[in-house]
Design a protein around this motif. Sequence first.
Motif, mmCIF file in Angstrom:
data_model
loop_
_atom_site.group_PDB
_atom_site.id
_atom_site.type_symbol
_atom_site.label_atom_id
_atom_site.label_comp_id
_atom_site.label_asym_id
_atom_site.label_seq_id
_atom_site.Cartn_x
_atom_site.Cartn_y
_atom_site.Cartn_z
ATOM 1 N N ILE A 202 4.946 4.847 -9.698
ATOM 2 C CA ILE A 202 4.524 5.005 -8.413
ATOM 3 C C ILE A 202 4.330 3.613 -7.811
ATOM 4 O O ILE A 202 4.473 3.422 -6.348
ATOM 5 N N ASN A 203 4.533 2.547 -8.433
ATOM 6 C CA ASN A 203 4.159 1.298 -7.888
ATOM 7 C C ASN A 203 5.288 1.008 -7.269
ATOM 8 O O ASN A 203 5.425 0.462 -6.050
ATOM 9 N N GLY A 204 6.593 1.244 -7.691
ATOM 10 C CA GLY A 204 8.070 0.939 -7.083
ATOM 11 C C GLY A 204 7.997 1.753 -5.909
ATOM 12 O O GLY A 204 8.496 1.315 -4.749
ATOM 13 N N ILE A 205 7.595 3.113 -5.786
ATOM 14 C CA ILE A 205 7.646 3.769 -4.384
ATOM 15 C C ILE A 205 6.880 2.981 -3.366
ATOM 16 O O ILE A 205 7.032 2.928 -2.285
ATOM 17 N N ILE A 206 5.564 2.779 -3.911
ATOM 18 C CA ILE A 206 4.769 2.322 -2.821
ATOM 19 C C ILE A 206 5.122 0.709 -2.395
ATOM 20 O O ILE A 206 5.099 0.490 -1.178
ATOM 21 N N LYS A 207 5.715 -0.213 -3.203
ATOM 22 C CA LYS A 207 6.236 -1.387 -2.920
ATOM 23 C C LYS A 207 7.530 -1.189 -1.892
ATOM 24 O O LYS A 207 7.718 -1.681 -0.897
ATOM 25 N N GLY A 208 8.454 -0.156 -2.297
ATOM 26 C CA GLY A 208 9.596 -0.261 -1.761
ATOM 27 C C GLY A 208 9.542 0.618 -0.179
ATOM 28 O O GLY A 208 10.286 0.119 0.458
ATOM 29 N N GLU A 209 8.590 1.712 -0.296
ATOM 30 C CA GLU A 209 8.599 2.438 0.936
ATOM 31 C C GLU A 209 7.502 1.784 1.974
ATOM 32 O O GLU A 209 7.729 2.219 3.062
ATOM 33 N N TYR A 210 6.527 1.252 1.335
ATOM 34 C CA TYR A 210 5.318 0.924 2.412
ATOM 35 C C TYR A 210 5.244 -0.800 2.339
ATOM 36 O O TYR A 210 5.245 -1.363 3.346
ATOM 37 N N LEU A 211 4.810 -1.229 1.250
ATOM 38 C CA LEU A 211 4.451 -2.646 1.344
ATOM 39 C C LEU A 211 5.445 -3.740 1.529
ATOM 40 O O LEU A 211 5.130 -4.738 2.229
ATOM 41 N N ASP A 212 6.864 -3.401 1.296
ATOM 42 C CA ASP A 212 7.843 -4.455 1.713
ATOM 43 C C ASP A 212 8.103 -4.638 3.106
ATOM 44 O O ASP A 212 8.691 -5.589 3.729
ATOM 45 N N CYS A 213 7.414 -3.777 3.991
ATOM 46 C CA CYS A 213 7.681 -3.597 5.254
ATOM 47 C C CYS A 213 6.517 -4.223 6.149
ATOM 48 O O CYS A 213 6.890 -4.579 7.313
ATOM 49 N N TYR A 214 5.607 -4.845 5.364
ATOM 50 C CA TYR A 214 4.529 -5.580 6.002
ATOM 51 C C TYR A 214 4.286 -7.001 5.707
ATOM 52 O O TYR A 214 4.586 -7.197 4.634
ATOM 53 N N GLU A 215 3.688 -7.626 6.384
ATOM 54 C CA GLU A 215 3.227 -9.052 6.118
ATOM 55 C C GLU A 215 1.954 -9.259 6.159
ATOM 56 O O GLU A 215 1.330 -8.686 7.241
ATOM 57 N N VAL A 216 1.310 -9.716 4.932
ATOM 58 C CA VAL A 216 -0.150 -9.739 4.868
ATOM 59 C C VAL A 216 -0.608 -11.240 4.743
ATOM 60 O O VAL A 216 0.357 -12.048 4.294
ATOM 61 N N ASN A 217 -1.591 -11.661 5.389
ATOM 62 C CA ASN A 217 -1.992 -13.070 5.591
ATOM 63 C C ASN A 217 -3.514 -13.344 4.678
ATOM 64 O O ASN A 217 -3.609 -14.440 4.465
ATOM 65 N N SER A 218 -3.716 -12.297 4.121
ATOM 66 C CA SER A 218 -5.186 -12.470 3.190
ATOM 67 C C SER A 218 -5.280 -11.325 2.236
ATOM 68 O O SER A 218 -4.655 -10.276 2.446
ATOM 69 N N ILE A 219 -6.033 -11.709 1.273
ATOM 70 C CA ILE A 219 -6.232 -10.644 0.234
ATOM 71 C C ILE A 219 -7.036 -9.474 0.958
ATOM 72 O O ILE A 219 -6.473 -8.300 0.553
ATOM 73 N N GLN A 220 -7.843 -9.535 1.829
ATOM 74 C CA GLN A 220 -8.563 -8.461 2.467
ATOM 75 C C GLN A 220 -7.501 -7.710 3.234
ATOM 76 O O GLN A 220 -7.699 -6.477 3.351
ATOM 77 N N GLU A 221 -6.638 -8.369 3.836
ATOM 78 C CA GLU A 221 -5.367 -7.570 4.795
ATOM 79 C C GLU A 221 -4.884 -6.629 3.832
ATOM 80 O O GLU A 221 -4.298 -5.661 3.812
ATOM 81 N N ALA A 222 -4.358 -7.179 2.421
ATOM 82 C CA ALA A 222 -3.488 -6.766 1.460
ATOM 83 C C ALA A 222 -4.408 -5.517 0.853
ATOM 84 O O ALA A 222 -3.717 -4.261 0.587
ATOM 85 N N ASN A 223 -5.651 -5.621 0.694
ATOM 86 C CA ASN A 223 -6.531 -4.520 0.225
ATOM 87 C C ASN A 223 -6.507 -3.298 1.117
ATOM 88 O O ASN A 223 -6.408 -2.080 0.680
ATOM 89 N N GLU A 224 -6.662 -3.594 2.387
ATOM 90 C CA GLU A 224 -6.821 -2.572 3.547
ATOM 91 C C GLU A 224 -5.621 -1.898 3.685
ATOM 92 O O GLU A 224 -5.410 -0.557 3.600
ATOM 93 N N LEU A 225 -4.282 -2.680 3.640
ATOM 94 C CA LEU A 225 -3.255 -2.063 3.653
ATOM 95 C C LEU A 225 -2.716 -1.070 2.565
ATOM 96 O O LEU A 225 -2.287 0.088 2.471
ATOM 97 N N LEU A 226 -2.996 -1.688 1.176
ATOM 98 C CA LEU A 226 -2.889 -0.811 -0.065
ATOM 99 C C LEU A 226 -3.782 0.419 -0.008
ATOM 100 O O LEU A 226 -3.405 1.524 -0.406
ATOM 101 N N SER A 227 -4.918 0.336 0.565
ATOM 102 C CA SER A 227 -5.936 1.548 0.600
ATOM 103 C C SER A 227 -5.329 2.453 1.451
ATOM 104 O O SER A 227 -5.290 3.749 1.044
ATOM 105 N N HIS A 228 -4.810 2.075 2.552
ATOM 106 C CA HIS A 228 -4.188 2.922 3.399
ATOM 107 C C HIS A 228 -2.993 3.824 2.914
ATOM 108 O O HIS A 228 -2.551 4.818 3.382
ATOM 109 N N VAL A 229 -2.029 2.908 2.210
ATOM 110 C CA VAL A 229 -1.005 3.457 1.679
ATOM 111 C C VAL A 229 -1.217 4.433 0.322
ATOM 112 O O VAL A 229 -0.513 5.503 0.558
ATOM 113 N N VAL A 230 -1.931 4.106 -0.048
ATOM 114 C CA VAL A 230 -2.350 4.996 -1.266
ATOM 115 C C VAL A 230 -2.895 6.392 -0.721
ATOM 116 O O VAL A 230 -2.665 7.423 -1.350
#
Length: 73
Positions: free
Chosen positions: A1-29
């Motif tokens: 699941i980690n590879g799918i989330i990184k490859g399909e979603y997280l690699d497409c976004y730039e995050v500038n803070s831990i808070q942004e990363a947490n929000e994006l990851l929550s949305h993606v999950v």
Amino acid sequence: INGIIKGEYLDCYEVNSIQEANELLSHVVNLYNQERPHMSIGNKTPEEIHQTNQKTDRLWKNYYAKNRTLVNL
């Protein structure tokens, strides 16, 4: 699941803070579990399977050996 989330979603976004990363990851999950159909469970979402207590057949391959041994480096 980690590879799918990184490859399909997280690699497409730039995050500038831990808070942004947490929000994006929550949305993606949530998207992964509630909206994205999975071929391995009959093109249903994991949420659909859990809500209806459906039994599923395992349709994916396990690429890890069953009897793996750890090697000390």
